[in-house]
Design an enzyme around this catalytic site. Sequence first.
Site, PDB file in Angstrom:
ATOM      1  N   GLU A 169      -1.273  11.445  -7.742  1.00 55.63           N
ATOM      2  CA  GLU A 169      -2.074  10.764  -6.713  1.00 55.63           C
ATOM      3  C   GLU A 169      -1.247  10.584  -5.444  1.00 55.63           C
ATOM      4  O   GLU A 169      -0.021  10.576  -5.487  1.00 55.63           O
ATOM      5  CB  GLU A 169      -2.498   9.375  -7.226  1.00 55.63           C
ATOM      6  CG  GLU A 169      -3.943   9.266  -7.642  1.00 55.63           C
ATOM      7  CD  GLU A 169      -4.948   9.318  -6.485  1.00 55.63           C
ATOM      8  OE1 GLU A 169      -4.624   9.830  -5.391  1.00 55.63           O
ATOM      9  OE2 GLU A 169      -6.068   8.854  -6.696  1.00 55.63           O
ATOM     10  N   ASP A 170      -1.946  10.413  -4.324  1.00 49.83           N
ATOM     11  CA  ASP A 170      -1.244  10.118  -3.077  1.00 49.83           C
ATOM     12  C   ASP A 170      -0.892   8.637  -2.977  1.00 49.83           C
ATOM     13  O   ASP A 170       0.237   8.267  -2.689  1.00 49.83           O
ATOM     14  CB  ASP A 170      -2.060  10.570  -1.853  1.00 49.83           C
ATOM     15  CG  ASP A 170      -3.464   9.964  -1.803  1.00 49.83           C
ATOM     16  OD1 ASP A 170      -3.930   9.381  -2.814  1.00 49.83           O
ATOM     17  OD2 ASP A 170      -4.128  10.074  -0.760  1.00 49.83           O
ATOM     18  N   ASP A 184      -4.059   1.988  -4.235  1.00 52.42           N
ATOM     19  CA  ASP A 184      -4.326   0.824  -3.384  1.00 52.42           C
ATOM     20  C   ASP A 184      -4.923  -0.278  -4.274  1.00 52.42           C
ATOM     21  O   ASP A 184      -4.183  -1.032  -4.906  1.00 52.42           O
ATOM     22  CB  ASP A 184      -5.276   1.304  -2.271  1.00 52.42           C
ATOM     23  CG  ASP A 184      -5.603   0.248  -1.234  1.00 52.42           C
ATOM     24  OD1 ASP A 184      -4.864  -0.720  -1.093  1.00 52.42           O
ATOM     25  OD2 ASP A 184      -6.637   0.400  -0.547  1.00 52.42           O
ATOM     26  N   PHE A 199      -2.287   0.108   6.327  1.00 52.16           N
ATOM     27  CA  PHE A 199      -2.897   1.440   6.280  1.00 52.16           C
ATOM     28  C   PHE A 199      -1.904   2.492   6.768  1.00 52.16           C
ATOM     29  O   PHE A 199      -1.352   2.376   7.854  1.00 52.16           O
ATOM     30  CB  PHE A 199      -4.170   1.473   7.123  1.00 52.16           C
ATOM     31  CG  PHE A 199      -5.049   2.615   6.751  1.00 52.16           C
ATOM     32  CD1 PHE A 199      -5.905   2.524   5.658  1.00 52.16           C
ATOM     33  CD2 PHE A 199      -4.989   3.809   7.455  1.00 52.16           C
ATOM     34  CE1 PHE A 199      -6.698   3.597   5.287  1.00 52.16           C
ATOM     35  CE2 PHE A 199      -5.783   4.891   7.079  1.00 52.16           C
ATOM     36  CZ  PHE A 199      -6.635   4.782   6.000  1.00 52.16           C
ATOM     37  N   ARG A 249      -3.430  14.247   8.202  1.00 48.31           N
ATOM     38  CA  ARG A 249      -2.891  14.701   6.910  1.00 48.31           C
ATOM     39  C   ARG A 249      -1.673  15.597   7.112  1.00 48.31           C
ATOM     40  O   ARG A 249      -0.833  15.729   6.242  1.00 48.31           O
ATOM     41  CB  ARG A 249      -3.956  15.482   6.126  1.00 48.31           C
ATOM     42  CG  ARG A 249      -5.151  14.644   5.687  1.00 48.31           C
ATOM     43  CD  ARG A 249      -5.973  15.416   4.667  1.00 48.31           C
ATOM     44  NE  ARG A 249      -7.309  14.874   4.487  1.00 48.31           N
ATOM     45  CZ  ARG A 249      -7.626  13.897   3.643  1.00 48.31           C
ATOM     46  NH1 ARG A 249      -6.696  13.345   2.898  1.00 48.31           N
ATOM     47  NH2 ARG A 249      -8.861  13.478   3.528  1.00 48.31           N
TER      48      ARG A 249
HETATM   49  P1  IMP Z   1      -7.864   2.753  -4.496  1.00 45.94           P
HETATM   50  O1  IMP Z   1      -8.995   3.258  -5.330  1.00 45.94           O
HETATM   51  O2  IMP Z   1      -8.236   1.500  -3.757  1.00 45.94           O
HETATM   52  O3  IMP Z   1      -6.576   2.599  -5.243  1.00 45.94           O
HETATM   53  O4  IMP Z   1      -7.644   3.777  -3.331  1.00 45.94           O
HETATM   54  C1  IMP Z   1      -7.270   5.043  -3.516  1.00 45.94           C
HETATM   55  C2  IMP Z   1      -7.690   5.927  -2.364  1.00 45.94           C
HETATM   56  O5  IMP Z   1      -7.964   5.216  -1.142  1.00 45.94           O
HETATM   57  C3  IMP Z   1      -6.534   6.836  -2.062  1.00 45.94           C
HETATM   58  O6  IMP Z   1      -6.553   7.982  -2.907  1.00 45.94           O
HETATM   59  C4  IMP Z   1      -6.759   7.142  -0.596  1.00 45.94           C
HETATM   60  O7  IMP Z   1      -7.644   8.212  -0.462  1.00 45.94           O
HETATM   61  C5  IMP Z   1      -7.405   5.889  -0.040  1.00 45.94           C
HETATM   62  N1  IMP Z   1      -6.411   5.005   0.606  1.00 45.94           N
HETATM   63  C6  IMP Z   1      -6.014   3.783   0.194  1.00 45.94           C
HETATM   64  N2  IMP Z   1      -5.091   3.259   1.019  1.00 45.94           N
HETATM   65  C7  IMP Z   1      -4.882   4.184   1.994  1.00 45.94           C
HETATM   66  C8  IMP Z   1      -4.024   4.231   3.157  1.00 45.94           C
HETATM   67  O8  IMP Z   1      -3.237   3.323   3.480  1.00 45.94           O
HETATM   68  N3  IMP Z   1      -4.103   5.372   3.899  1.00 45.94           N
HETATM   69  C9  IMP Z   1      -4.927   6.400   3.599  1.00 45.94           C
HETATM   70  N4  IMP Z   1      -5.746   6.393   2.525  1.00 45.94           N
HETATM   71  C10 IMP Z   1      -5.720   5.287   1.727  1.00 45.94           C
END
Ligand code: IMP
Length: 178
Positions: free
Chosen positions: A100-101, A104, A153, A166
Site C-alpha cells: 500500500e502507499d 490513513d 495530507f 503522483r
Molecule cells: P484509508 O482507507 O483512510 O486508510 O486511506 C487510504 C487511502 O486514502 C490511500 O490509499 C490514499 O489513496 C488515500 N490517502 C489517505 N491519506 C492520504 C494523503 O495524505 N495523501 C494522498 N492520499 C491519501
Amino acid sequence: MMGIKISNMITEEKIQKRTQEIGTALSEKFKDDTSPLVVISVLKGSFIFYSDLIRQIDLDFGCEFLGVASYHANVKSSGEVKMTLDLATPIEGKNVVLVEDIVDTGLTMQYLLSYLKARHPKSITTVTLLHKPEATQVQCPLDYIGFSISNEFVVGYGLDYQGYFRNLPYIGKIENLN
Ligand code: IMP
C-alpha cells in the site's frame, strides 16, 4: 496545479534507503519458504513504491495488481471502497505481500485484508510506505512501515491530490491546503 505550494517532507534518498531495507527484510522472510510468493500492488497510489520495492526483493515471485478507489476522502467515516481492478490469478495457498502507499484511517486496508483472506492465501504480509497513526479508525496488522507521519495530507511518489503530483520523486506536504 496553479497556486499550490509543496514542501519536501521525505527525500528521494530516504525513501530509497528505507525501500531497500524493506526489500531485504522481505527477501529474508521468504527465502526458505517453498510456497509460491505473490506481491500485490494496490493501485493507483502504490505503483511507484511497488516498482522500486520489487526490484529490492531477491526472490522469485509473481506480480499482481488490485485497483481500489476510496470514497471516504471527503466523507471520512463512510469507509466505502470500490474495487476497480481485480486480481488476475488465484492466490489460494500462496504467500501474499500486499503493498500500500498509505494507511490513513485503515478502512481501505481492512477491506483489502478481508477480500484477500476470503481467497485463502497461505499468509498475508502487509507493507505500507506511509502510516498516519493519529488517523487510525480501525487497527490493521502492518508488518512493514516505511515512515510514520503526522496527520497531514501528503503527495508525491505515487500519492495524489485531485489526481495530480503522483510523479514527484519525493513525499511532499501541501503547504496551502484549505
Ligand atoms: P484509508 O482507507 O483512510 O486508510 O486511506 C487510504 C487511502 O486514502 C490511500 O490509499 C490514499 O489513496 C488515500 N490517502 C489517505 N491519506 C492520504 C494523503 O495524505 N495523501 C494522498 N492520499 C491519501
